[in-house]
Design a protein around this motif. Structure first.
Motif, PDB file in Angstrom:
ATOM      1  N   MET A   1       0.838  -1.198   0.000  1.00  0.00           N
ATOM      2  CA  MET A   1       0.000   0.000   0.000  1.00  0.00           C
ATOM      3  C   MET A   1       0.876   1.252   0.000  1.00  0.00           C
ATOM      4  N   ALA A   2       1.935   1.200   0.809  1.00  0.00           N
ATOM      5  CA  ALA A   2       2.826   2.363   0.860  1.00  0.00           C
ATOM      6  C   ALA A   2       3.454   2.604  -0.505  1.00  0.00           C
ATOM      7  N   THR A   3       3.733   1.523  -1.229  1.00  0.00           N
ATOM      8  CA  THR A   3       4.292   1.699  -2.566  1.00  0.00           C
ATOM      9  C   THR A   3       3.286   2.364  -3.482  1.00  0.00           C
ATOM     10  N   GLY A   4       2.031   2.027  -3.281  1.00  0.00           N
ATOM     11  CA  GLY A   4       1.007   2.654  -4.107  1.00  0.00           C
ATOM     12  C   GLY A   4       0.723   4.082  -3.694  1.00  0.00           C
ATOM     13  N   ALA A   5       1.174   4.470  -2.509  1.00  0.00           N
ATOM     14  CA  ALA A   5       0.844   5.790  -1.989  1.00  0.00           C
ATOM     15  C   ALA A   5       1.772   6.851  -2.555  1.00  0.00           C
ATOM     16  N   ALA A   6       1.613   8.049  -2.024  1.00  0.00           N
ATOM     17  CA  ALA A   6       2.178   9.219  -2.697  1.00  0.00           C
ATOM     18  C   ALA A   6       3.697   9.155  -2.848  1.00  0.00           C
ATOM     19  N   ARG A   7       4.421   8.662  -1.847  1.00  0.00           N
ATOM     20  CA  ARG A   7       5.888   8.743  -1.914  1.00  0.00           C
ATOM     21  C   ARG A   7       6.441   7.945  -3.093  1.00  0.00           C
ATOM     22  N   PHE A   8       5.891   6.773  -3.320  1.00  0.00           N
ATOM     23  CA  PHE A   8       6.481   5.938  -4.369  1.00  0.00           C
ATOM     24  C   PHE A   8       5.596   5.828  -5.608  1.00  0.00           C
ATOM     25  N   ASP A   9       4.291   5.908  -5.411  1.00  0.00           N
ATOM     26  CA  ASP A   9       3.355   6.103  -6.507  1.00  0.00           C
ATOM     27  C   ASP A   9       3.493   5.093  -7.648  1.00  0.00           C
ATOM     28  N   LEU A  10       2.899   3.955  -7.454  1.00  0.00           N
ATOM     29  CA  LEU A  10       2.927   2.932  -8.504  1.00  0.00           C
ATOM     30  C   LEU A  10       2.282   3.410  -9.803  1.00  0.00           C
ATOM     31  N   ASP A  11       1.383   4.357  -9.689  1.00  0.00           N
ATOM     32  CA  ASP A  11       0.687   4.837 -10.876  1.00  0.00           C
ATOM     33  C   ASP A  11       1.647   5.396 -11.918  1.00  0.00           C
ATOM     34  N   ARG A  12       2.828   5.815 -11.473  1.00  0.00           N
ATOM     35  CA  ARG A  12       3.816   6.307 -12.440  1.00  0.00           C
ATOM     36  C   ARG A  12       4.132   5.245 -13.480  1.00  0.00           C
ATOM     37  N   MET A  13       4.199   4.007 -13.015  1.00  0.00           N
ATOM     38  CA  MET A  13       4.537   2.922 -13.932  1.00  0.00           C
ATOM     39  C   MET A  13       3.288   2.376 -14.625  1.00  0.00           C
ATOM     40  N   GLY A  14       2.172   3.052 -14.454  1.00  0.00           N
ATOM     41  CA  GLY A  14       0.943   2.566 -15.058  1.00  0.00           C
ATOM     42  C   GLY A  14       0.303   1.450 -14.285  1.00  0.00           C
ATOM     43  N   ILE A  15       0.671   1.330 -13.022  1.00  0.00           N
ATOM     44  CA  ILE A  15       0.141   0.226 -12.236  1.00  0.00           C
ATOM     45  C   ILE A  15      -1.016   0.725 -11.393  1.00  0.00           C
ATOM     46  N   ILE A  16      -2.176   0.155 -11.611  1.00  0.00           N
ATOM     47  CA  ILE A  16      -3.285   0.458 -10.712  1.00  0.00           C
ATOM     48  C   ILE A  16      -3.826  -0.860 -10.197  1.00  0.00           C
ATOM     49  N   PHE A  17      -4.245  -0.854  -8.950  1.00  0.00           N
ATOM     50  CA  PHE A  17      -4.731  -2.096  -8.351  1.00  0.00           C
ATOM     51  C   PHE A  17      -6.147  -2.374  -8.807  1.00  0.00           C
ATOM     52  N   ARG A  18      -6.388  -3.617  -9.111  1.00  0.00           N
ATOM     53  CA  ARG A  18      -7.734  -4.030  -9.483  1.00  0.00           C
ATOM     54  C   ARG A  18      -8.244  -5.005  -8.435  1.00  0.00           C
ATOM     55  N   ALA A  19      -9.518  -4.882  -8.126  1.00  0.00           N
ATOM     56  CA  ALA A  19     -10.052  -5.729  -7.065  1.00  0.00           C
ATOM     57  C   ALA A  19     -10.444  -7.101  -7.581  1.00  0.00           C
ATOM     58  N   SER A  20     -10.784  -7.183  -8.846  1.00  0.00           N
ATOM     59  CA  SER A  20     -11.262  -8.461  -9.366  1.00  0.00           C
ATOM     60  C   SER A  20     -10.130  -9.152 -10.121  1.00  0.00           C
ATOM     61  N   PRO A  21      -9.928 -10.444  -9.901  1.00  0.00           N
ATOM     62  CA  PRO A  21      -8.842 -11.122 -10.610  1.00  0.00           C
ATOM     63  C   PRO A  21      -9.049 -11.144 -12.111  1.00  0.00           C
ATOM     64  N   ARG A  22     -10.261 -10.944 -12.547  1.00  0.00           N
ATOM     65  CA  ARG A  22     -10.529 -10.997 -13.986  1.00  0.00           C
ATOM     66  C   ARG A  22      -9.824  -9.867 -14.713  1.00  0.00           C
ATOM     67  N   GLN A  23      -9.540  -8.806 -14.013  1.00  0.00           N
ATOM     68  CA  GLN A  23      -8.929  -7.649 -14.674  1.00  0.00           C
ATOM     69  C   GLN A  23      -7.468  -7.485 -14.290  1.00  0.00           C
TER      70      GLN A  23
END
Lengths: 394, 100, 172, 352, 118, 167, 160, 132
Positions: free
Chosen positions: C45-67
């Motif tokens: 979660m911390a990686t996804g948060a502001a300091r490291f921001d996974l979104d930079r790499m185009g990574i967004i978390f999906r809740a459903s395994p189908r996606q």
């Protein structure tokens, strides 16, 4: 076609679900959107920490406690270390500086844990920006953690009889700056949430539990204080010198999600107050108790002094051996009363270590809080209970 | 050139299909849908003739047919749900008021 | 993966460019499943948060395994959890990748006990291991970049996509 | 010289060419905005959350939507075995197609005039001007519901079913509220044609010369209708704070839980396409369409972008409503308010 | 007629072609490795409890039903709205009666608690 | 052009109507019925009644069919496959055929007469279809309009009573 | 009221039940017979004000007789006092009455104790496994249960 | 109500302004580790050999049991670790080995980029540990 005349449907929330905060499984019986019955299923993260500790020395058990409530590792460290010190009968020999630093770190940990709680709670209810803001402040605390202990989360900083190292230079100022800036940040979160009508609608009156019911279930910590029970172990059964500090125990009567939220926010304000007071009172001094049979000697001594070397080898290989007996020591962890029940049989391993995890007990209140409410309230209530599966399942 | 007769024939077709469905199907919801087909074929007739005659009255009538269809749908489906909750079926065979 | 050369589309300029395109898209948009198990989940979660921001790499978390494309096993895997993880992993669409984050997921770590699985690789094909307990967010980011390298080095991805042969995994 | 209007019967080729150009331009632009709306949302929300948003895919992360799309295109497509396969496949199509169809009646600029063969022609910058324009949009919105119903029904998963039912009930409730809120606009404009509505907003406010610094946009005459419309349409297109059907924290991904690969991408695109449509309608009905200081379609696009920014901004700020509160708002607040607004408007017009 | 409606047909064609095309192309290419578990419904990774064939609350139905009836009202309102200035007070009273009668129904529903969720 | 459109649409309408009666699964029937409605909307447009087309989609496709699909969803009939026919197939077929033949006979036998009303294509183009509907509805058909509201009221009450009833 | 007085009161009420009283590091531990544990706990809660059951756990003294001990850590929220009650349980008859009727919180604690220690709680409303999978064999916290489980060797470092 | 909404909106808008980003663009920018950071281990070399004297304190104290040491004597009669392996996948980076070492022969560096593809890649033998 399957025929059932009851108009309910059973859905399964978790273990892989974004808002069960880990691997909690909830089986919900729904009538439309209304929860008729909620059954929590736990144990998906049962790692056998209690059993493992029986096979590790007292010293080696400290890293295990980091991984109990992984949102508040130092609180667990503190509880365990205090328990072992009590078992050894050396509670009074802890130097003052150690006590102060322990309080500072424990309160920082409380902030850290509450920040993650607020982040997840807000995210569950849909306010995703608060999540990011909370983690922004949490990063500052992890920085302090890293500077003081060398790890961002699993700090492993407290030792039986003291600390693994003193505060590094300049950190005091950094902690002070952070603690002073915290109230402003809390205002920011409150600006996004507290006054917002949607937030109020989602939380006020949701997940009510009366004081009697809460005590019967054994709920402790902020959740109990939001039900109007004025009880805080830091004030009522003080440890680590908490009696020296001037702080308020926030208590509210609403018994609902909103009041639990407010209580925790007030606790965060108080935590920064305590940190500042402890920093003011912090004086130079030793960071280990003067018990050569229990604490590791200074590295310099090990090289120069044969007696220290022998102690060193003995403590590392065998560990210390408390006399047989049993004690129960609890601390006010961010989530409630965290208790360690330790039995010693005279060996260097705990004979039995039972952890009383606050979340485990608090989670038991979930069915009472959500039954008859809506599905979305389940999310709000899980969020407000602030559960951590690591300590529930141990 | 498409004349009014074409539309009338088409709506006759649709009406016949609807009738066939109503008479042969068992599932109450499908029967309901077949009735809607019949109503619509009548609507088509109305509008086609209204345009042919050059008078708005037919179209206004369609308006009211739609109102009636909506009311019918609301009540009819409510009935069906009430029935289903009792019998766990919406087969017309099971529509037996005496047993209800 | 011993796939014969004949089962690929060949290694012409166009096919390799297409492979590169496919690999690029996969590497630039890895959506992990929101799947936290224990301590490492918080660092995730911390990686996804502001300091490291996974979104930079185009990574967004999906809740459903189908996606989701990647499953990050972040935390201790217990025996009770194994069937769940297996099911969730199974339900992800191809191509899918597994990252074992942290000591527990990779090998059981400190928890050498009756209820813990000694490494998720006992039942899932792990692509990248990240040691640490928990790894720093940068460690996770580095692991994700390693996975990107691995994806970029795959061959015949376009061929596999249109049903000719299988993906060939190269050592990055 | 008054320009001629292109007709199919008199100038078939010119008409067809103009139409095709308009259609293709509008379609491509919409697609582009859809793609980059996702990018903009990630960037803007990221900045609001003190982070950066996509930066590593292409320069400044500009290729991110393309990478996402390509990746989803090459993913495995799963149709659950228990699913009703036909409805399962048709659902994302049913939700995307109406979303794109709605742009047909939206005017994005004043007439474009050109001379061909010595005759001056005027082409309205609008794919087609229906005299029932708004009804067409409402009808398309009505059809959009099917996509979600079918997705929920066909997946045979409890989350999907619950999400589908939730969002159907939500969409129809707010469709009603939004539909009723704009009735007051028609009372003022006396037409259902989008172009006619824009024309009705020309000139100074309420025809008063003393207010000539303000345009006669309906936002000034109908602030309540605007509020109701914006809230209603936000709910209808499932944007935060009304994103309950896909509320990740409750129902995993709601009705699209079982959808993977391109079918999921279509749902994703439909959400943004709907956002564009709603922004465009709001700009047309309440903000004078293409009127403004710049050249026609630039004004229009600016207004659309402003609305989209507003939606994104709201998403970054607000928590999510609960289901019963949503229904309460829709039925017990917005519906009566819309009716009251109609009555007030009626009285005001009668007294004016 | 065709002047105005042909573009709609064209756009409809393009929109459907785009949607159907992308779905089918993506289905055509793309790996397919189905397995029993993969094709089972997603349930947070747990075995199914009951089936999705269970029934839902009747309240959703009431919402949909009310929607139909008020949608009809809205449909009556549109021609009235654009005729309003021409109909004058007469039209206002006329629609007032209509709306009031419907409001009676609405209030009935409200009082009956059909709009309540708890 | 118009003829091609007519025959195409008619074909789709008839085929989908047949499917409505023949699909095993109510969901498919419903989808086909929606197609039929859309085809009818196309006919209304061809008959220069765009407003009717719009409300055809709004009311039938956008509301009534939503309700039907919703009911299918609520009762979860979507995936239940049942025996299809109850009454005699033959009887139904014969009756439908008789209706068809009779209608066919009458339509072909008579000439369409009675033209010459005031509403012509030019009038529609000039005033707009919606305005004409509005004028007719709110001036000529005042009473039925008000009665419609009472019908809707009764429907609301009836449906609520039926569905709220404890069973 | 000091711990001593409380113990005296308890002894006065249940004189034949109290086996032993130990004070260690300022903590009082009362060992009682298991038969009347529910009555004792009710008395503790109602008459002595120990309204919070902090913790309930089992301890395995393998090799000693009786083998198990069920431990109740009680807390009085009003006077902020703690007391510990222990009840021995034999291996042959590893069962004790449930106190979940006295404190609701005991429900899960007892389930956990049964799950990990194998002590049955009579009249418990819902005695199922709570932490381990439902089909797990054995009770892991017993001393004779190997740490790594019955079917695995402990990890000894990788000698590669 | 609207006042509070506006307040929330203004907070988010305020953060939209440039200069509020707290992101560290990781591969390009790197944070400086604290000197105490517990990263990858390193065996401290002396002039010709490792400092370690194979006293077995670190494998004893290691809670994860991830250190394998086999001692041997060299020709000078000094004890040295013939094998010194850390299974980096098991290691929980608790720092006990460093704390336990009486001769400061092992220390923790600030290397955290340890991810790799295979389980075998994480056998950190003596040579690798000396190099790191």
């Amino acid at each position: 076609m399957a025929v059932n005349n009851t108009e309910t449907m059973t859905i399964n929330m978790g273990p892989q679900h974004p808002s069960t905060h880990g691997v909690l499984q909830l089986i919900l019986e729904l009538d439309g959107e209304i929860v008729v019955k909620a059954t929590p299923h736990i144990g998906f993260l049962h790692r056998g920490i209690e059993k493992l500790s029986e096979h590790r020395t007292y010293h080696q058990t400290i890293p295990l406690t980091d991984r109990l409530d992984y949102l508040a590792p130092m609180s667990n460290n503190l509880g365990y270390v205090l328990a072992v010190e009590k078992l050894l009968g050396m509670t009074d020999e802890i130097p003052e500086r150690v006590q102060r630093i322990r309080v500072i770190m424990a309160e920082l940990t409380r902030l850290k844990s509450h920040l993650v709680w607020l982040a997840c709670h807000a995210l569950d209810i849909g306010a995703m920006t608060v999540f990011l803001y909370c983690f922004r402040e949490r990063e500052n605390i992890t920085d302090i953690y890293e500077k003081v202990s060398g790890a961002r989360m699993t700090s492993n900083y407290f030792r039986v009889g003291g600390l693994s190292a003193d505060l590094p230079d300049g950190l005091e100022q950094e902690i002070r700056t952070f603690a002073e800036s915290m109230p402003a940040h809390i205002e920011e979160y409150e600006g996004l949430l507290t006054g917002n009508r949607i937030w109020q609608k989602r939380t006020i009156g949701v997940g009510k539990i009366s004081a009697e019911a809460a005590i019967d279930i054994g709920i402790t910590g902020p959740a109990l204080r939001a039900s109007g029970v004025d009880w805080d172990l830091r004030r009522d059964n003080p440890y680590s010198g908490y009696e020296d500090y001037d702080f308020e125990v926030p208590v509210r009567e609403g018994c609902d999600t909103f009041d639990r939220y407010k209580v925790r926010l007030d606790e965060m304000r108080q935590a920064s107050r305590i940190i500042l007071q402890a920093l003011d009172k912090l004086k130079p001094g030793p960071i280990l108790a003067d018990c050569p049979k229990i604490v590791l000697p200074n590295k310099q001594d090990v090289v120069n002094n044969i007696e220290s070397l022998i102690h060193h080898f003995k403590i590392v290989t065998e560990g210390f051996k408390p006399e047989p007996g049993e004690i129960y020591q609890s601390v006010e962890a961010p989530k409630g009363e965290l208790g360690f029940y330790l039995i010693s049989d005279g060996s260097s391993h705990p004979f039995r270590m039972k952890i009383r995890p606050p979340s485990f007990v608090n989670l038991q209140g979930l069915p009472q809080m959500v039954e008859g409410r809506l599905l979305a309230d389940v999310i709000a209530v899980i969020g407000t209970l602030d559960i951590v599966l690591g300590e529930i399942d141990r | 050139m498409i004349t009014v007769n074409h539309y009338l024939l088409l709506s006759a077709f649709l009406f016949a299909i609807g009738t066939f469905g109503v008479l042969t199907r068992k599932n109450a919801i499908v029967i309901f849908m077949c009735i809607e087909v019949m109503l619509n074929s009548v609507n088509l007739t109305f509008i086609a003739l209204s345009r042919h005659v050059g008078n708005m009255d037919g179209q206004i009538f369609v308006f009211f047919v739609m109102t009636v269809a909506a009311a019918e749908a609301a009540v009819g489906l409510a009935l069906m749900i009430a029935f289903f909750r009792n019998k766990d079926s919406i087969d017309t065979d099971d529509f037996n008021m005496l047993k209800w | 993966m011993g796939v014969e050369q004949s089962k690929t589309l060949g290694s012409g300029f166009i096919t390799t460019s297409l492979d590169k395109l496919v690999n690029w898209s996969r590497a630039s948009s890895m959506w992990p499943l929101t799947f936290g198990l224990a301590c490492c989940a918080i660092e995730m979660m911390a990686t996804g948060a502001a300091r490291f921001d996974l979104d930079r790499m185009g990574i967004i978390f999906r809740a459903s395994p189908r996606q989701a494309d990647v499953i990050i096993i972040a935390g201790t895997v217990t025996k009770k959890m194994v069937p769940v993880i297996k099911t969730v992993y199974e339900q992800m669409p191809e191509p899918k990748y597994v990252i074992a984050m942290g000591a527990c997921a990779s090998s059981g770590g400190i928890f050498d006990t009756y209820s813990t699985v000694q490494g998720v690789d006992e039942f899932l094909p792990v692509d990248v291991y990240i040691p640490g307990c928990p790894p720093r967010p940068e460690g996770l980011l580095y692991g994700l970049m390693k996975l990107q390298d691995k994806i970029r080095a795959e061959r015949n991805t376009f061929g596999a996509a249109i049903g000719v042969g299988d993906v060939i995994h190269n050592e990055a | 010289m008054t320009p001629e209007v292109l007709t199919l019967s008199e100038t078939p080729w010119l008409f067809t060419a103009a139409m095709l150009i308009k259609v293709i331009v509008a379609f491509v632009v919409t697609l582009l905005i859809v793609a980059y709306a996702t990018y903009a949302e990630r960037k803007i929300i990221g900045r609001m959350q003190t982070r950066l948003g996509p930066t590593m895919t292409g320069p400044m992360g500009l290729l991110q939507p393309i990478a996402d799309g390509l990746k989803l295109f090459f993913k495995e497509d799963i149709i659950p075995s228990q699913a009703h396969w036909f409805a399962f496949i048709i659902a994302p199509i049913m939700i995307l197609a109406p979303a794109f169809l709605s742009i047909v009646v939206i005017p994005f600029g004043a007439d474009f005039q050109f001379t061909y063969d010595g005759t001056l022609y005027a082409v309205p910058l609008q794919i087609t001007d229906l005299n029932i324009g708004v009804l067409f949009i409402l009808a398309m919105a009505g059809l959009g519901v099917y996509g979600i119903v079918l997705a929920g029904l066909a997946s045979n998963s409890k989350y999907s079913l619950l999400g589908g039912i939730r969002s159907t009930a939500q969409m129809i409730s707010y469709e009603l509220a939004a539909g009723l809120s704009i009735v007051a606009i028609f009372m003022l404009s006396e037409t259902l044609s989008m172009r006619g509505i824009v024309a009705a907003q020309q000139g100074p406010l309420w025809g008063l010369e003393s207010l000539s610094f303000l345009p006669n946009w309906f936002i000034f005459s109908q602030p309540l209708a605007f509020l109701l419309f914006i809230v209603g349409s936000m709910a209808e297109i499932n944007r935060t704070p009304f994103d309950l059907p896909e509320a990740e924290t409750e129902l995993v991904s709601g009705f699209c839980t079982e959808y993977s690969a391109m079918k999921y991408a279509l749902f994703f695109m439909a959400e943004y396409a709907n956002m564009i449509t709603v922004s465009a309608i709001a700009a047309t009905l309440f903000f004078g369409g293409w009127a403004g200081p710049f050249y026609g379609w630039i004004n229009f696009l600016l207004k659309v972008f402003a609305f989209m920014f507003f939606f994104i901004w709201i998403r970054a700020t607000f928590p999510r409503l609960r289901y019963d509160q949503l229904m309460f708002l829709g039925w017990k607040v917005m519906l009566p308010a819309a009716l009251v607004n109609i009555v007030i408007t009626g009285i005001a017009i009668l007294l004016w | 007629m065709l002047d105005t409606y042909l573009p709609i047909l064209v756009v409809m064609g393009i929109a459907f072609a785009f949607a159907i095309g992308s779905v089918f192309l993506s289905r055509l290419i793309g790996v397919k490795k189905p397995s029993e578990v993969k094709l089972a419904p997603y349930e947070c990774g747990m075995p199914l409890i009951g089936s999705a064939q269970e029934r839902f609350s009747i309240k959703f139905y009431i919402i949909a039903m009310l929607f139909i009836l008020f949608d009809i009202e809205a449909v009556f309102l549109y021609p009235w709205a654009i005729m309003f200035k021409r109909l004058g007070v007469f039209g206002f009273v006329e629609m007032g009666v209509f709306i009031i009668i419907l409001l009676v129904g609405f209030i009935y529903v409200w009082k009956k608690g059909a709009l309540e969720w708890e | 052009m118009e003829a091609i459109l007519f025959y195409l649409t008619a074909l789709v309408a008839i085929v989908s109507a047949v499917f409505v009666t023949q699909c095993r699964n109510p969901i498919n029937s419903a989808l086909n019925l929606i197609t039929t409605f859309l085809c009818l909307a196309v006919f209304y447009v061809m008959l220069e009644s765009p407003f009717m087309a719009a409300i055809q989609i709004m009311v039938y496709a956008g509301a009534i069919m939503v309700l039907i699909v919703f009911v299918i969803m609520l009762l979860n009939l979507g995936l239940a496959v049942k025996t299809r026919y109850t009454h005699g197939l033959a009887g139904g077929g014969v009756l439908a055929a008789i209706i068809l033949l009779l209608a066919n006979y009458f339509i072909r036998a008579g000439e369409a007469t009675g033209t010459g009303g005031e509403i012509t294509s030019e009038v529609i183009a000039k005033y707009g279809h919606t305005e004409l509907i509005g004028r007719a509805m709110f001036v000529d058909f005042l009473l039925p309009f008000e009665i419609a509201s009472i019908l809707l009221l009764v429907a609301i009450v009836g449906a609520v009573i039926l569905s709220k009833r404890e069973v | 009221m000091s711990d001593q007085k409380i113990v005296e009161k308890l002894k006065a009420k249940f004189s034949s039940e109290v086996l032993d009283v130990v004070v260690y590091r300022g903590e009082t531990t009362v060992t009682v017979k298991k038969e009347q544990i529910v009555d004792i706990c009710t008395f503790m809660r109602d008459k002595l004000g120990y309204n919070l059951l902090c913790d309930l756990c089992g301890v395995d003294y393998m090799g000693k007789e009786p083998r198990f001990m069920v431990v109740y850590n009680l807390y009085n929220i009003t006077t902020k006092q703690r007391i510990r009650i222990k009840a021995p349980v034999t291996e042959e008859d590893a069962s004790i009455d449930t106190v979940s009727t006295v404190w609701g919180t005991a429900n899960w604690h007892e389930r956990e104790c049964w799950d990990l220690m194998g002590i049955t709680f009579n009249n418990h409303p819902d005695l199922r496994r709570i932490l381990m999978p439902a089909d797990w064999e054995g009770h892991p916290l017993r001393k004779d249960y190997p740490l790594q489980g019955p079917d695995r060797e402990p990890y000894q470092g990788r000698l590669s | 109500m609207f006042k509070e909404f506006a307040k929330g909106l203004s907070i988010t808008l305020k953060h939209l302004l440039p200069g509020n980003s707290t992101t560290v663009a990781y591969p390009k920018q790197k944070l400086e580790m604290s000197p105490r950071f517990r990263g990858l281990h390193r065996l401290v070399p002396t002039q010709h050999r490792e400092k370690c004297v194979a006293c077995y304190l670190c494998p004893t104290v290691c809670p994860a049991k991830c250190i394998t040491v086999v001692s041997a004597e060299n020709d000078k009669g000094e004890k040295y670790p013939e094998v010194y392996t850390i299974d980096m996948l098991r290691c929980i980076f608790c720092g006990y080995c460093v704390e336990a070492c009486p001769v400061e022969a092992i220390e923790m560096t600030s290397a955290y980029e340890l991810a790799n593809f295979k389980r075998e890649d994480f056998d950190f033998t003596k040579e690798r540990l000396l190099r790191s």
